[in-house]
Design a protein around this motif. Structure first.
Motif, short mmCIF file in Angstrom:
data_model
loop_
_atom_site.label_atom_id
_atom_site.label_comp_id
_atom_site.label_asym_id
_atom_site.label_seq_id
_atom_site.Cartn_x
_atom_site.Cartn_y
_atom_site.Cartn_z
N UNK A 146 79.56 18.14 45.06
CA UNK A 146 78.66 17.04 44.61
C UNK A 146 78.41 15.77 45.66
N UNK A 147 79.71 15.48 46.30
CA UNK A 147 79.76 14.25 47.15
C UNK A 147 79.54 14.72 48.55
N UNK A 148 79.04 15.97 48.76
CA UNK A 148 79.08 16.40 50.27
C UNK A 148 77.84 15.46 50.98
N UNK A 149 78.23 15.04 52.18
CA UNK A 149 77.20 14.12 52.65
C UNK A 149 75.87 14.88 52.99
N UNK A 150 75.95 16.14 53.60
CA UNK A 150 74.66 16.82 53.90
C UNK A 150 74.09 17.60 52.88
N UNK A 151 74.50 18.29 51.84
CA UNK A 151 73.96 18.76 50.87
C UNK A 151 74.28 18.49 49.45
N UNK A 152 75.10 17.39 49.19
CA UNK A 152 75.65 17.29 47.94
C UNK A 152 74.54 16.65 46.97
N UNK A 153 75.05 16.87 45.75
CA UNK A 153 73.87 16.39 44.50
C UNK A 153 73.76 15.07 44.72
N UNK A 154 74.72 14.28 44.71
CA UNK A 154 74.94 12.75 44.71
C UNK A 154 73.73 12.16 45.70
N UNK A 155 73.80 12.69 46.95
CA UNK A 155 72.73 12.11 48.05
C UNK A 155 71.55 12.77 47.74
N UNK A 156 71.49 13.87 47.09
CA UNK A 156 70.16 14.48 46.73
C UNK A 156 69.51 13.62 45.93
N UNK A 157 70.21 13.02 45.06
CA UNK A 157 69.53 12.22 43.85
C UNK A 157 69.00 10.95 44.65
N UNK A 158 69.97 10.30 45.39
CA UNK A 158 69.58 9.07 46.14
C UNK A 158 68.33 9.42 46.86
N UNK A 159 68.17 10.16 47.57
CA UNK A 159 66.97 10.63 48.38
C UNK A 159 65.75 10.84 47.53
N UNK A 160 65.91 11.41 46.25
CA UNK A 160 64.85 11.56 45.32
C UNK A 160 64.41 10.05 44.76
N UNK A 161 65.17 9.11 44.82
CA UNK A 161 64.82 7.80 44.21
C UNK A 161 64.65 6.73 45.29
N UNK A 162 64.57 7.41 46.53
CA UNK A 162 64.14 6.36 48.00
C UNK A 162 65.20 5.54 48.35
N UNK A 163 66.38 5.97 47.80
CA UNK A 163 67.58 5.32 48.48
C UNK A 163 68.38 6.00 49.51
N UNK A 164 68.82 5.03 50.63
CA UNK A 164 69.62 5.72 51.78
C UNK A 164 70.72 6.64 51.22
N UNK A 165 71.06 7.66 52.07
CA UNK A 165 72.24 8.39 51.60
C UNK A 165 73.42 7.80 52.23
N UNK A 166 74.71 8.36 51.39
CA UNK A 166 75.93 7.65 51.62
C UNK A 166 76.87 8.59 52.04
N UNK A 167 77.64 8.26 52.73
CA UNK A 167 78.74 9.20 53.42
C UNK A 167 80.00 9.21 52.59
N UNK A 168 79.82 9.89 51.39
CA UNK A 168 80.81 9.90 50.23
C UNK A 168 82.26 10.14 50.98
N UNK A 169 82.39 11.31 51.65
CA UNK A 169 83.51 11.64 52.23
C UNK A 169 83.93 11.40 53.79
N UNK A 170 83.24 10.46 54.59
CA UNK A 170 83.33 10.08 55.91
C UNK A 170 83.29 8.62 56.01
N UNK A 171 83.06 7.92 55.13
CA UNK A 171 83.04 6.38 55.08
C UNK A 171 84.11 5.76 54.24
N UNK A 172 84.87 4.48 54.89
CA UNK A 172 85.98 3.90 53.98
C UNK A 172 86.03 3.70 52.52
#
Length: 331
Positions: A146-172
């Protein structure tokens, strides 16, 4: 003189008479003692002895294979100046506070709603408790997807509403937020079941009287549910404090493939908790003396926060009681 002599020998006689009686009780009840003996043997071998031995190891330097070297307080002195340890303490406190407060609030709210007359209450209880009995490995795989940086569902939802992606497992902070969400999802239902058991002990007459007086559901929740559940809330706060400060499985499994080291806690050690750091020192660095010192530091830290929580609730109960007495005297 005779009375003084008899008084002086009275304790000796009583002790001498009690000794055969105690031996007789041991002989008479030996099957019961044998029946409960396995618990105490297992507790001594796997509970008390490891705790005492870890306390001894905290004053030594040992890699698990060579001879043990006594170093006194050197491990604790090093711990006080260890930046990695204090980073782990900070991470643990942030994750603990960020997860415990909303988790207990949602659990209390869910329990209150489940306590009402609604349909399919059994199904809701199972659904909310199901995350707690779910395999941690399976849960980590799901959250990793779900929180994968490249193909995660969370970033997919963010892209769908026009928001920038988040590095869920790579940023502090994203790593901490992911762990907070993971803890909330896993333990909210467990605490909700505990609160629900406490709610069932509250007399229904209190709610009936409140409804007659025209109290809303929120007013009933604030004025009846929360005060009557204060001992249960204290229990969940203390257990959540101990569990939050002992967080290990979630970051160890979720961040196993992040940061290049399965026990690193992710990039920049943003997900490194106290117990994960202790595990790293013991079973990666093979420094069992320092790992034992970390364990006892965690024990002191958890005890301090548990005492603070207990005192806050106790002082609150005393304040409420004093206000009631003043109100009664005023009348």
């Amino acid at each position: 003189m005779a009375s003084t002599s008899s008084a002086a020998t009275l304790p000796t006689r009583v002790g001498a008479e009690d000794a055969p009686r105690r031996r007789g009780a041991l002989v008479r009840y030996w099957p019961q003692y044998v029946a409960i003996a396995p618990f105490y043997v297992l507790f001594l071998v796997f509970g008390l002895f490891p705790v005492a031995y870890s306390f001894y190891l905290s004053f030594t330097e040992w890699d698990g294979a060579s001879d043990i070297t006594f170093v006194g307080l050197a491990q604790y002195q090093y711990l006080l100046g260890d930046a990695r340890f204090w980073n782990a303490v900070g991470n643990t406190l942030i994750i603990w506070v960020g997860s415990t407060v909303p988790m207990l609030f949602f659990a209390l709210l869910i329990a209150f709603l489940l306590h009402q007359n609604i349909r399919f209450k059994g199904a809701y209880r199972i659904a909310f408790f199901l995350p707690n009995v779910t395999s941690m490995v399976a849960m980590a795989i799901v959250f990793g997807s779900v929180f994968s940086d490249s193909f995660g569902l969370a970033n997919g939802l963010l892209r769908g509403i026009g928001l920038p992606e988040v590095g869920w497992l790579t940023e502090g902070w994203s790593i901490k937020l992911t762990l907070i969400i993971m803890v909330i999802w896993r333990w909210t239902g467990y605490n909700a079941i505990i609160y629900l058991a406490g709610l069932q002990a509250i007399p229904t007459e209190l709610y009936d009287a409140a409804k007659v007086d025209g109290a809303s559901t929120w007013r009933q929740f604030v004025s009846i549910t929360v005060p009557m559940l204060r001992p249960v809330i204290l229990f969940t706060v203390i257990t959540s404090t101990i569990g939050g400060l002992s967080l290990f499985t979630e970051p160890q499994v979720l961040l196993a493939n992040a940061g290049g080291n399965e026990n690193s806690g992710g990039p920049g050690e943003a997900g490194m908790t106290i117990v994960l750091y202790q595990y790293n020192q013991a079973f990666t660095q093979f420094d069992f003396g320092y790992a034992s010192a970390i364990a006892w530091a965690l024990f002191v830290l958890a005890s301090v926060f548990a005492i603070i929580n207990w005192r806050l609730v106790r002082d609150r109960e005393g304040l409420v009681e004093r206000r009631r007495r003043r109100g009664g005297e005023a009348r």
